[in-house]
Scaffold this motif. Structure first.
Motif, PDB file in Angstrom:
ATOM      1  N   ASP A   1    -137.829 -50.235 -62.357  1.00 60.11           N
ATOM      2  CA  ASP A   1    -137.426 -48.944 -62.897  1.00 60.11           C
ATOM      3  C   ASP A   1    -138.139 -47.811 -62.167  1.00 60.11           C
TER       4      ASP A   1
ATOM      5  N   GLU B   1    -138.041 -52.756 -70.257  1.00 61.25           N
ATOM      6  CA  GLU B   1    -137.291 -51.742 -69.493  1.00 61.25           C
ATOM      7  C   GLU B   1    -135.962 -52.311 -69.001  1.00 61.25           C
TER       8      GLU B   1
ATOM      9  N   HIS C   1    -137.938 -43.782 -75.080  1.00 67.10           N
ATOM     10  CA  HIS C   1    -139.164 -43.212 -74.510  1.00 67.10           C
ATOM     11  C   HIS C   1    -139.742 -42.040 -75.297  1.00 67.10           C
TER      12      HIS C   1
ATOM     13  N   HIS D   1    -146.735 -50.053 -71.110  1.00 65.39           N
ATOM     14  CA  HIS D   1    -145.672 -49.047 -71.222  1.00 65.39           C
ATOM     15  C   HIS D   1    -144.425 -49.628 -71.899  1.00 65.39           C
TER      16      HIS D   1
ATOM     17  N   VAL E   1    -142.217 -48.866 -75.241  1.00 64.08           N
ATOM     18  CA  VAL E   1    -140.788 -48.542 -75.153  1.00 64.08           C
ATOM     19  C   VAL E   1    -139.985 -49.440 -76.104  1.00 64.08           C
TER      20      VAL E   1
HETATM   21 ZN    ZN Z   1    -140.269 -46.373 -68.956  1.00 62.86          ZN
END
Ligand code: ZN
Ligand code: NAD
Length: 369
Positions: free
Chosen positions: A137, A185, A247, A264, A268
């Motif tokens: 990503d 993601e 997000h 992260h 998410v």
């Molecule tokens: Zn992200």
């Protein structure tokens, strides 16, 4: 070797995914490397320990010697201090406008290196060599940034890489938490683009223990979604916002946990559950997808503990500062149905009530996660 061309006006570049991607530095990219008067690798400390030789061997085969700047592992590298330190390093090694940088690490190292490349002498070329699943990503699309004490990714710019080389054997050393992060993601890319792909992922029993072969195919699909959106809207005026699905709240979780507490993508995943509850309130069909995602997440070891351990106001304080909050309202990416995202302004009252609902809905699975 899987390849995809990102076609941003004025910035055409290829993304390669393969077991021998770094060999391309000695072939396809040999001219570009030889033309550079200096090559610098900015490397995540942990990744450098494990894999630097794989990268430098390919470059040294050209008879050129890169200089290597090791930066702290992960998010700790995205600070103003490390950013300035990288610039000093480049100046001390007499880098010029004709020099080239290579980012060697996950999304954090890629964001940092991209921003250093964007700002050194007003911009030099860089190649992304991403080493995490999540970086499928972050390495594509040219968003670069560092964090400020006040917030994540608050200082940055758009600067497209010259190429992206995904050398898949490197992904084998990823810890479980980072696999979960990247796979979240990937699921995001599926949910905003394709109902049958989303179903495949939600039904996949090997979601967090993917085989290398399957992962290569999935990474390419994820990158395709990202590339298509970025090609349409490089500067996030319209459809690029859809990539922020999960997000707005996810970044809130990341900040409340103190950057780096959870990965992260784990944040998410919490944010996507939050956005799906919101989406259901605004008509997402079929209903029940939020519960499915929550069950799926808990079964795969994703945690929802932060929302049980911190009050809503902590998340809200952060969300209100988010770049996507315009004119006092919070803008969320919601799904009309799976594969069809849209942006919706949401009031603080509704945000709080969705927060309470997410707490209730994740309560039952807490012991299992
Ligand atoms: Zn992200
Ligand atoms: P990361 O770069 O922070 O790396 C996570 C951890 O994994 C680090 O400890 C790192 O040392 C380690 N690691 C990396 N590769 C490894 C490997 N192959 N084997 C073993 N350990 C390895 O995490 P990330 O999830 O890749 O990136 C997160 C960052 O990406 C965040 O800062 C986020 O803001 C950014 N991001 C940017 C964009 C964008 O469009 N620019 C998009 C999404 C995320």
């Amino acid at each position: 070797m899987a390849k995809l061309t990102v076609k941003i006006p004025g910035h055409l570049y290829d993304v390669h995914i393969s077991e021998q991607a770094y060999d391309l530095l000695g072939t396809t990219y040999a001219d570009q490397l030889k033309k550079a008067d200096q090559i610098g690798i900015i490397a995540d400390e942990k990744v450098a320990d494990l894999h630097l030789e794989k990268l430098t061997t390919s470059i040294q085969s050209l008879g050129v010697a890169p200089v290597v700047k090791i930066v702290p592992a992960g998010e700790a590298s995205k600070t103003p201090a490390v950013f300035l330190d990288c610039h000093s390093f480049l100046l001390q090694h007499r880098f010029t406008r004709n020099s080239l940088l290579i980012a060697f690490g996950g999304g954090a190292c890629g964001d940092l290196t991209g921003f250093v490349a964007a700002t050194f002498m007003r911009g030099i070329a860089y190649i992304q060599c991403p080493t995490t699943i999540l970086a499928h990503d972050s390495a594509v699309g040219g968003k670069t940034a560092i964090n400020m004490p006040e917030g994540k990714n608050m200082v940055g710019s758009f600067h497209q890489p010259a190429a992206v080389l995904f050398h898949t054997p490197i992904l084998q050393t990823l810890p479980a938490r980072e696999i979960r992060s990247g796979m979240a993601e990937l699921l995001k890319h599926a949910l905003i683009s394709d109902v049958s792909w989303s179903e495949e992922l939600l039904n996949n029993q090997q979601f967090i223990s993917p085989s290398a072969e399957w992962l290569s195919v999935e990474l390419l699909k994820g990158i395709e979604v990202k590339a298509n959106i970025v090609e349409e809207d490089q500067f996030e005026h319209s459809t690029r916002k859809f990539l922020n699905f999960g997000h707005t709240f996810g970044h809130g979780v990341e900040a409340v946990c103190g950057f780096g507490g959870l990965s992260h993508g784990e944040c998410v995943m919490i944010g996507m559950a939050y956005s799906l509850i919101l989406s259901e309130r605004h008509g997402l069909q079929p209903a029940g997808i939020a519960d499915r995602l929550i069950e799926f997440a808990q079964r795969n070891g994703y945690t929802f503990e932060p929302i049980h351990q911190h009050p809503f106001t902590h998340f809200m304080d952060y969300m209100a500062k988010d770049k996507k909050a315009t004119y006092g309202q919070l803008n969320f990416v919601l799904l009309q149905d799976i594969g069809n995202p849209y942006v919706k302004p949401v009031t603080a009252e509704e945000c709080e009530s969705v927060f309470e609902e997410l707490k209730n809905r994740t309560e039952a699975g807490r012991n299992d996660s």
